[in-house]
Scaffold this motif. Structure first.
Motif, PDB file in Angstrom:
ATOM      1  N   PHE A 189       0.858  -1.193   0.000  1.00  0.00           N
ATOM      2  CA  PHE A 189       0.000   0.000   0.000  1.00  0.00           C
ATOM      3  C   PHE A 189       0.887   1.233   0.000  1.00  0.00           C
ATOM      4  N   LEU A 190       0.663   2.105  -0.991  1.00  0.00           N
ATOM      5  CA  LEU A 190       1.465   3.322  -1.111  1.00  0.00           C
ATOM      6  C   LEU A 190       0.608   4.527  -0.735  1.00  0.00           C
ATOM      7  N   GLU A 191       1.102   5.395   0.144  1.00  0.00           N
ATOM      8  CA  GLU A 191       0.367   6.625   0.486  1.00  0.00           C
ATOM      9  C   GLU A 191       1.292   7.821   0.345  1.00  0.00           C
ATOM     10  N   LYS A 192       0.789   8.785  -0.392  1.00  0.00           N
ATOM     11  CA  LYS A 192       1.575   9.995  -0.660  1.00  0.00           C
ATOM     12  C   LYS A 192       1.325  11.023   0.442  1.00  0.00           C
ATOM     13  N   HIS A 193       2.387  11.572   0.968  1.00  0.00           N
ATOM     14  CA  HIS A 193       2.293  12.708   1.896  1.00  0.00           C
ATOM     15  C   HIS A 193       2.871  13.919   1.185  1.00  0.00           C
ATOM     16  N   GLU A 194       2.004  14.806   0.771  1.00  0.00           N
ATOM     17  CA  GLU A 194       2.516  15.985   0.076  1.00  0.00           C
ATOM     18  C   GLU A 194       3.152  16.945   1.065  1.00  0.00           C
ATOM     19  N   ALA A 195       4.119  17.690   0.595  1.00  0.00           N
ATOM     20  CA  ALA A 195       4.699  18.740   1.431  1.00  0.00           C
ATOM     21  C   ALA A 195       3.612  19.777   1.695  1.00  0.00           C
ATOM     22  N   PRO A 196       3.494  20.295   2.927  1.00  0.00           N
ATOM     23  CA  PRO A 196       2.502  21.345   3.161  1.00  0.00           C
ATOM     24  C   PRO A 196       2.840  22.568   2.312  1.00  0.00           C
ATOM     25  N   MET A 197       1.834  23.301   1.939  1.00  0.00           N
ATOM     26  CA  MET A 197       2.074  24.539   1.188  1.00  0.00           C
ATOM     27  C   MET A 197       2.734  25.551   2.115  1.00  0.00           C
ATOM     28  N   ARG A 198       3.623  26.326   1.537  1.00  0.00           N
ATOM     29  CA  ARG A 198       4.275  27.366   2.321  1.00  0.00           C
ATOM     30  C   ARG A 198       3.532  28.684   2.158  1.00  0.00           C
ATOM     31  N   LEU A 243      13.747  35.683  -3.320  1.00  0.00           N
ATOM     32  CA  LEU A 243      13.229  34.315  -3.155  1.00  0.00           C
ATOM     33  C   LEU A 243      12.917  33.652  -4.485  1.00  0.00           C
ATOM     34  N   SER A 244      13.048  32.314  -4.501  1.00  0.00           N
ATOM     35  CA  SER A 244      12.566  31.570  -5.669  1.00  0.00           C
ATOM     36  C   SER A 244      11.360  30.773  -5.208  1.00  0.00           C
ATOM     37  N   SER A 245      10.309  30.798  -6.007  1.00  0.00           N
ATOM     38  CA  SER A 245       9.034  30.217  -5.590  1.00  0.00           C
ATOM     39  C   SER A 245       8.563  29.212  -6.620  1.00  0.00           C
ATOM     40  N   ASP A 246       7.524  28.452  -6.255  1.00  0.00           N
ATOM     41  CA  ASP A 246       6.878  27.580  -7.230  1.00  0.00           C
ATOM     42  C   ASP A 246       5.356  27.721  -7.113  1.00  0.00           C
ATOM     43  N   ALA A 247       4.646  26.900  -7.875  1.00  0.00           N
ATOM     44  CA  ALA A 247       3.195  27.074  -7.992  1.00  0.00           C
ATOM     45  C   ALA A 247       2.452  26.722  -6.710  1.00  0.00           C
ATOM     46  N   ARG A 248       3.153  26.291  -5.655  1.00  0.00           N
ATOM     47  CA  ARG A 248       2.485  25.981  -4.392  1.00  0.00           C
ATOM     48  C   ARG A 248       2.791  27.029  -3.308  1.00  0.00           C
ATOM     49  N   ASP A 249       3.440  28.129  -3.701  1.00  0.00           N
ATOM     50  CA  ASP A 249       3.744  29.179  -2.725  1.00  0.00           C
ATOM     51  C   ASP A 249       2.577  30.151  -2.566  1.00  0.00           C
ATOM     52  N   CYS A 250       2.280  30.488  -1.308  1.00  0.00           N
ATOM     53  CA  CYS A 250       1.270  31.502  -1.018  1.00  0.00           C
ATOM     54  C   CYS A 250       1.945  32.702  -0.361  1.00  0.00           C
ATOM     55  N   LEU A 300       4.727  39.400  -7.965  1.00  0.00           N
ATOM     56  CA  LEU A 300       3.709  39.075  -8.970  1.00  0.00           C
ATOM     57  C   LEU A 300       4.266  38.357 -10.195  1.00  0.00           C
ATOM     58  N   PRO A 301       5.471  38.701 -10.673  1.00  0.00           N
ATOM     59  CA  PRO A 301       5.973  37.952 -11.832  1.00  0.00           C
ATOM     60  C   PRO A 301       6.413  36.530 -11.513  1.00  0.00           C
ATOM     61  N   LYS A 302       6.565  36.182 -10.236  1.00  0.00           N
ATOM     62  CA  LYS A 302       7.050  34.848  -9.875  1.00  0.00           C
ATOM     63  C   LYS A 302       5.896  33.840  -9.818  1.00  0.00           C
ATOM     64  N   PRO A 303       6.204  32.539  -9.965  1.00  0.00           N
ATOM     65  CA  PRO A 303       5.141  31.547  -9.815  1.00  0.00           C
ATOM     66  C   PRO A 303       4.585  31.541  -8.389  1.00  0.00           C
ATOM     67  N   SER A 304       3.308  31.291  -8.270  1.00  0.00           N
ATOM     68  CA  SER A 304       2.685  31.254  -6.941  1.00  0.00           C
ATOM     69  C   SER A 304       1.289  30.661  -7.047  1.00  0.00           C
ATOM     70  N   ALA A 305       0.748  30.223  -5.912  1.00  0.00           N
ATOM     71  CA  ALA A 305      -0.645  29.790  -5.844  1.00  0.00           C
ATOM     72  C   ALA A 305      -1.533  30.939  -5.406  1.00  0.00           C
ATOM     73  N   TYR A 306      -0.947  31.913  -4.721  1.00  0.00           N
ATOM     74  CA  TYR A 306      -1.746  32.975  -4.081  1.00  0.00           C
ATOM     75  C   TYR A 306      -0.843  34.159  -3.793  1.00  0.00           C
ATOM     76  N   VAL A 307      -1.230  35.343  -4.256  1.00  0.00           N
ATOM     77  CA  VAL A 307      -0.580  36.589  -3.844  1.00  0.00           C
ATOM     78  C   VAL A 307      -1.685  37.553  -3.449  1.00  0.00           C
ATOM     79  N   GLY A 308      -1.718  37.934  -2.192  1.00  0.00           N
ATOM     80  CA  GLY A 308      -2.752  38.858  -1.741  1.00  0.00           C
ATOM     81  C   GLY A 308      -2.144  40.020  -0.994  1.00  0.00           C
ATOM     82  N   VAL A 309      -2.846  41.129  -1.037  1.00  0.00           N
ATOM     83  CA  VAL A 309      -2.407  42.293  -0.255  1.00  0.00           C
ATOM     84  C   VAL A 309      -3.611  42.795   0.528  1.00  0.00           C
TER      85      VAL A 309
END
Lengths: 256, 256
Positions: free
Chosen positions: A94-103, A159-166, A185-194
């Motif tokens: 049985f294989l179970e994936k544990h994803e890294a929590p979003m940062r 910083l360098s980010s990816d599509a899971r960064d908030c 804003l030009p960097k990859p991200s899942a969420y940028v809020g102000v």
């Protein structure tokens, strides 16, 4: 260190991994039910389910699972026929994936950031706080968070980010908010809020456009950030923001 | 007990009051700036700003403020002309309304209720938890809450509510959820929600209709309760529910 302690460390470090557990075995197999192995994204291992061709097959299945939509998978191996192993027998794993929590990175360590940090930690984000003011950005005010005593705009640029960064921008200063956003804003991200009013949001969009932020990047900006629930106090605003972060996280990985 | 200690007690008891503070005085006035008086909804007082006609005027203004949309008001009194008081002089009094926090009653003391209770307390709801199971409904699991060891349906039938009551139904048992809802929906409330999937929601609506709950009452039911943010864990579900509760509270009293 037991394998469970190693797993706890991987989770505390925010690392992704697949846990493989032997759930059935018949005949002559190298490992019995309950045997466990952890496979990291780079293919490195903790523990073992016996080595050789079967381990190789499990590692391959785990690596496929990392990029698959589902979270778990069951792998059946017939040691003799398929793998050419002399020991015979059959194993189900049985294989179970544990994803890294979003940062979540909070730029600015004020009252709202403190409430957002505590609630985001509680719903399993990893949280980093960046502020140059040591009286605000302290480990006492942000227990469980990574606290960086740096200029928020410098950190945003570096910083360098990816599509899971908030990213949540709540500094003490509008020009600083804007400098941070120009970098993020030009960097990859899942969420940028102000944080801020609808009027501040409009002004920011105009200024960011004038500063040369492209339309596609500007579309990423959530402002005012947080779900529109009429929140007023820092604790209420944190609920509205973390609700929006959960929404983003759950729509990105519905099965997680 | 100082007046501030009395105010703290009123807040802890969840009582509404208006705090009146003398902010200016000129000439011969009975009280100097900083003098304070608390007016409760029934007109009873804590502290004093001098008694007599001026106090009567402040009590009247406070009672009006209780039902007014604004939260604060400034009252100017000319003691001689208007009030026929012999001491002369002029006083300005600042009135601030402290509304009673909204009460949230949780029917069922399970994992989600526990998370909702903690987060709702944090954003200033008063929280009552009702469950007949002592191992779930304990003060240890629900610090800061009123914990009632009673059958949730009995409590729902017996309670009297008003338009500021919020009810979340999360018992361990669907028929019990339904019995609680049958009792709650015809009563006044700001919020009645039941946990569960969209399918459970549809089934519940049909059963409640069959049980004779009127359409107008049935429209009150929020099911699935919580904002649709894709929440899965108890902590996430609590964020979605408390976000919805804040939305209801803030739309009911936008200036609070």
């Amino acid at each position: 260190m037991t394998l469970y302690a190693e797993i706890a460390t991987l989770i505390a470090e925010g690392r992704a991994f697949v846990l493989a557990t032997v759930i059935e075995s018949a005949g002559s197999t190298p490992q019995k039910p309950g045997s466990k192995m952890v496979v990291l994204e780079d293919g490195s291992l903790r523990g073992t389910v016996g080595g050789g061709a079967i381990e190789f097959q499990i590692i391959e299945a785990a690596r496929q699972l990392f990029s698959a939509p589902e979270r778990t998978r069951t792998l059946e191996t017939h040691l003799t026929h398929e793998l050419g192993m002399c020991c015979g027998g059959r194993m189900k794993v049985f294989l179970e994936k544990h994803e890294a929590p979003m940062r979540l990175t909070l730029f600015g360590a004020g009252h709202v950031a403190r409430e957002v940090a505590a609630l985001a930690l509680h719903v399993d984000f990893r949280v980093t706080v960046v502020d140059a003011r040591p009286e605000w950005a302290s480990s006492e005010r942000f227990p469980g968070c990574e606290v960086l005593l740096k200029d928020p705009a410098d950190h945003a640029r570096a910083l360098s980010s990816d599509a899971r960064d908030c990213f949540c921008v709540t500094t003490h200063d509008h020009p600083l908010d804007q400098a941070v956003l120009e970098a993020l804003l030009p960097k990859p991200s899942a969420y940028v809020g102000v944080i801020g009013s609808r009027r501040k949001a409009e002004r920011f969009r105009m200024r960011l456009e004038a500063a040369g932020v492209e339309a596609a990047a500007l579309e990423r900006l959530r402002s005012p950030m947080g779900l529109p629930i009429g929140a007023l106090t820092p604790a209420e605003i944190a609920v509205s923001i973390v609700a929006e972060l959960i929404q983003v996280r759950r729509s990105a990985s519905p099965r997680k």
